[in-house]
Design a protein around this motif. Structure first.
Motif, PDB file in Angstrom:
ATOM      1  N   ASP A 126      32.236  28.822  43.538  1.00 12.05           N
ATOM      2  CA  ASP A 126      30.833  29.238  43.476  1.00 12.05           C
ATOM      3  C   ASP A 126      30.783  30.635  42.857  1.00 12.05           C
ATOM      4  N   TRP A 127      30.531  30.685  41.553  1.00  9.93           N
ATOM      5  CA  TRP A 127      30.544  31.964  40.855  1.00  9.93           C
ATOM      6  C   TRP A 127      29.254  32.755  41.046  1.00  9.93           C
ATOM      7  N   ASP A 128      28.273  32.200  41.749  1.00 10.41           N
ATOM      8  CA  ASP A 128      27.036  32.932  42.025  1.00 10.41           C
ATOM      9  C   ASP A 128      27.147  33.791  43.280  1.00 10.41           C
ATOM     10  N   PHE A 129      28.266  33.696  43.985  1.00  8.50           N
ATOM     11  CA  PHE A 129      28.450  34.496  45.194  1.00  8.50           C
ATOM     12  C   PHE A 129      28.408  35.979  44.810  1.00  8.50           C
ATOM     13  N   PRO A 130      27.624  36.792  45.524  1.00  9.07           N
ATOM     14  CA  PRO A 130      27.380  38.181  45.092  1.00  9.07           C
ATOM     15  C   PRO A 130      28.526  39.142  45.426  1.00  9.07           C
ATOM     16  N   VAL A 131      29.597  39.046  44.666  1.00 10.33           N
ATOM     17  CA  VAL A 131      30.725  39.971  44.837  1.00 10.33           C
ATOM     18  C   VAL A 131      31.197  40.410  43.454  1.00 10.33           C
ATOM     19  N   SER A 132      31.886  41.529  43.414  1.00  7.08           N
ATOM     20  CA  SER A 132      32.417  42.044  42.156  1.00  7.08           C
ATOM     21  C   SER A 132      33.806  41.460  41.895  1.00  7.08           C
ATOM     22  N   ALA A 133      34.278  41.660  40.682  1.00  5.13           N
ATOM     23  CA  ALA A 133      35.626  41.217  40.346  1.00  5.13           C
ATOM     24  C   ALA A 133      36.651  41.882  41.254  1.00  5.13           C
ATOM     25  N   LEU A 134      36.466  43.179  41.535  1.00  2.00           N
ATOM     26  CA  LEU A 134      37.395  43.891  42.414  1.00  2.00           C
ATOM     27  C   LEU A 134      37.373  43.309  43.821  1.00  2.00           C
ATOM     28  N   VAL A 171      36.789  40.235  44.679  1.00  2.00           N
ATOM     29  CA  VAL A 171      37.513  38.958  44.664  1.00  2.00           C
ATOM     30  C   VAL A 171      39.015  39.209  44.713  1.00  2.00           C
ATOM     31  N   VAL A 172      39.501  40.146  43.933  1.00  2.00           N
ATOM     32  CA  VAL A 172      40.937  40.419  43.904  1.00  2.00           C
ATOM     33  C   VAL A 172      41.407  40.984  45.248  1.00  2.00           C
ATOM     34  N   CYS A 173      40.567  41.800  45.869  1.00  2.00           N
ATOM     35  CA  CYS A 173      40.916  42.328  47.190  1.00  2.00           C
ATOM     36  C   CYS A 173      41.087  41.213  48.220  1.00  2.00           C
ATOM     37  N   MET A 174      40.402  40.082  48.013  1.00  2.00           N
ATOM     38  CA  MET A 174      40.567  38.946  48.935  1.00  2.00           C
ATOM     39  C   MET A 174      42.013  38.477  48.976  1.00  2.00           C
ATOM     40  N   GLY A 175      42.728  38.665  47.875  1.00  2.00           N
ATOM     41  CA  GLY A 175      44.135  38.302  47.864  1.00  2.00           C
ATOM     42  C   GLY A 175      45.006  39.196  48.722  1.00  2.00           C
ATOM     43  N   ARG A 176      44.458  40.296  49.191  1.00  2.00           N
ATOM     44  CA  ARG A 176      45.213  41.242  50.022  1.00  2.00           C
ATOM     45  C   ARG A 176      44.937  41.062  51.516  1.00  2.00           C
ATOM     46  N   HIS A 236      44.804  49.392  49.134  1.00  2.00           N
ATOM     47  CA  HIS A 236      44.660  47.993  48.733  1.00  2.00           C
ATOM     48  C   HIS A 236      43.709  47.857  47.546  1.00  2.00           C
ATOM     49  N   ARG A 237      42.693  48.708  47.484  1.00  2.00           N
ATOM     50  CA  ARG A 237      41.797  48.668  46.319  1.00  2.00           C
ATOM     51  C   ARG A 237      42.544  49.096  45.053  1.00  2.00           C
ATOM     52  N   ASP A 238      43.401  50.086  45.193  1.00  2.00           N
ATOM     53  CA  ASP A 238      44.189  50.524  44.042  1.00  2.00           C
ATOM     54  C   ASP A 238      45.136  49.409  43.594  1.00  2.00           C
ATOM     55  N   ALA A 239      45.723  48.707  44.565  1.00  2.00           N
ATOM     56  CA  ALA A 239      46.614  47.596  44.221  1.00  2.00           C
ATOM     57  C   ALA A 239      45.848  46.494  43.499  1.00  2.00           C
ATOM     58  N   ARG A 251      40.728  35.040  34.670  1.00  2.00           N
ATOM     59  CA  ARG A 251      41.630  36.184  34.844  1.00  2.00           C
ATOM     60  C   ARG A 251      41.451  36.829  36.214  1.00  2.00           C
ATOM     61  N   VAL A 252      40.214  36.874  36.710  1.00  2.00           N
ATOM     62  CA  VAL A 252      39.964  37.435  38.039  1.00  2.00           C
ATOM     63  C   VAL A 252      40.714  36.640  39.105  1.00  2.00           C
ATOM     64  N   PHE A 253      40.656  35.314  39.000  1.00  2.00           N
ATOM     65  CA  PHE A 253      41.345  34.507  40.008  1.00  2.00           C
ATOM     66  C   PHE A 253      42.860  34.597  39.861  1.00  2.00           C
ATOM     67  N   LEU A 254      43.332  34.780  38.660  1.00  2.00           N
ATOM     68  CA  LEU A 254      44.762  35.009  38.479  1.00  2.00           C
ATOM     69  C   LEU A 254      45.151  36.353  39.095  1.00  2.00           C
ATOM     70  N   ALA A 255      44.319  37.370  38.898  1.00  2.00           N
ATOM     71  CA  ALA A 255      44.586  38.683  39.495  1.00  2.00           C
ATOM     72  C   ALA A 255      44.574  38.607  41.017  1.00  2.00           C
ATOM     73  N   ARG A 256      43.677  37.806  41.570  1.00  2.00           N
ATOM     74  CA  ARG A 256      43.642  37.637  43.034  1.00  2.00           C
ATOM     75  C   ARG A 256      44.953  37.042  43.539  1.00  2.00           C
ATOM     76  N   ALA A 257      45.463  36.039  42.817  1.00  2.00           N
ATOM     77  CA  ALA A 257      46.739  35.436  43.210  1.00  2.00           C
ATOM     78  C   ALA A 257      47.873  36.450  43.108  1.00  2.00           C
ATOM     79  N   LEU A 258      47.871  37.256  42.046  1.00  2.00           N
ATOM     80  CA  LEU A 258      48.902  38.283  41.894  1.00  2.00           C
ATOM     81  C   LEU A 258      48.837  39.309  43.019  1.00  2.00           C
ATOM     82  N   ALA A 259      47.623  39.599  43.480  1.00  2.00           N
ATOM     83  CA  ALA A 259      47.447  40.583  44.548  1.00  2.00           C
ATOM     84  C   ALA A 259      48.079  40.137  45.860  1.00  2.00           C
TER      85      ALA A 259
END
Length: 274
Positions: free
Chosen positions: A106-114, A116-121, A135-138, A166-174
């Motif tokens: 659901d890409w309409d969820f009101p969150v930023s790219a950062l 989403v990536v933080c969710m991986g942490r 964690h935000r820096d990571a 790319r955002v979801f790939l970054a989340r996985a990397l995180a």
């Protein structure tokens, strides 16, 4: 049952079976998934290699996405077992990262790219705890790794399809995982994003990680991946690309779709001559 002839006990671990190893990041034994009593994948046996890029290849409806989801407990398993490094999912979950199909989000969820990536942490942060600067820096470093550091504060609904991937790939990397399961990460992305994803996959392999990736473009399998798992409800072949990604196996997998196979054959020939 005659007590003099007790029923053999089922092995407590897949690594007790001769065809499976506790060193494999993913071991699948006799896995069957069925919807409304209709099998989607049937009697799958497979050990994923360590430190390799693996393409999961097969026609539409072959069960490629279902296999990944079943391994992660996201699809109902009718029979069979799955282990990660010789243990069940619940004991190894933190070592596994998942990149779903972009269409399932659901890409309409009101969150930023950062965000989403933080969710991986979260496994490192802890649920219901604030995200610290560390964690935000990571997370920002992971966005930079996939080439979109400048989009950190952009709402995900405002990103292009390639940027979202790319955002979801970054989340996985995180997550800093050891095994990455990716469901068609190249689908619908632009050429620049595809190059960025390929480079990221190679960095993961260089770091000793394992990647299993549902992939639909036969022409790039030999270029992008070390190994292939050819699937059409059952495992047709699995192993190094040079050994199993053959015209004969592709015909068995795709049922003789000759135009597609010819294109793949030409790509394989080009890769072999490079």
């Amino acid at each position: 049952m005659n007590p003099a002839h007790p029923r053999p006990q089922e092995p407590s671990r897949l690594s007790d079976l001769p065809e499976h190893s506790a060193q494999s990041p993913l071991s699948v034994h006799a896995l069957t998934v069925a919807y409304h009593r209709k099998p989607v994948i049937w009697d799958i046996d497979y050990d994923a290699p360590s430190n390799a890029l693996v393409a999961i290849v097969g026609p539409n409806g072959a069960g490629k996405s279902t296999l990944i989801k079943a391994c992660l407990g996201l699809a109902p398993v009718a029979a069979g077992r799955v282990e990660f490094w010789g243990e069940p999912l619940r004991q190894r979950r933190r070592r596994i990262a998942y990149v779903p199909q972009r269409e399932s989000v659901d890409w309409d969820f009101p969150v930023s790219a950062l965000d989403v990536v933080c969710m991986g942490r979260y496994a490192m942060i802890g649920w219901c705890r604030p995200v610290s600067r560390r964690h935000r820096d990571a997370a920002r470093e992971r966005l930079a790794q996939v080439g979109i550091a400048d989009l950190a504060d952009r709402q995900i609904s405002q990103l292009s399809g390639g940027q979202q991937q790319r955002v979801f790939l970054a989340r996985a990397l995180a997550q800093e995982a050891d095994l990455y399961l990716m469901d068609e990460p190249f689908a619908g992305v632009d050429a620049a994003t595809e190059r960025a994803i390929v480079e990221t996959l190679r960095e993961l392999k260089h770091a000793g990680k394992a990647v299993l990736c549902v992939h639909h473009d036969l022409q790039t399998v030999a270029e992008y991946f070390d190994e292939a798992l050819l699937l059409n409800m059952r495992v047709v072949a699995a192993g190094p690309v040079a050994k199993v990604f053959t015209r004969e196996n592709l015909q068995r997998t795709y049922g003789g779709r000759l135009t597609l196979l010819d294109e793949a054959g030409e790509a394989m020939a080009r890769a072999g001559g490079a």
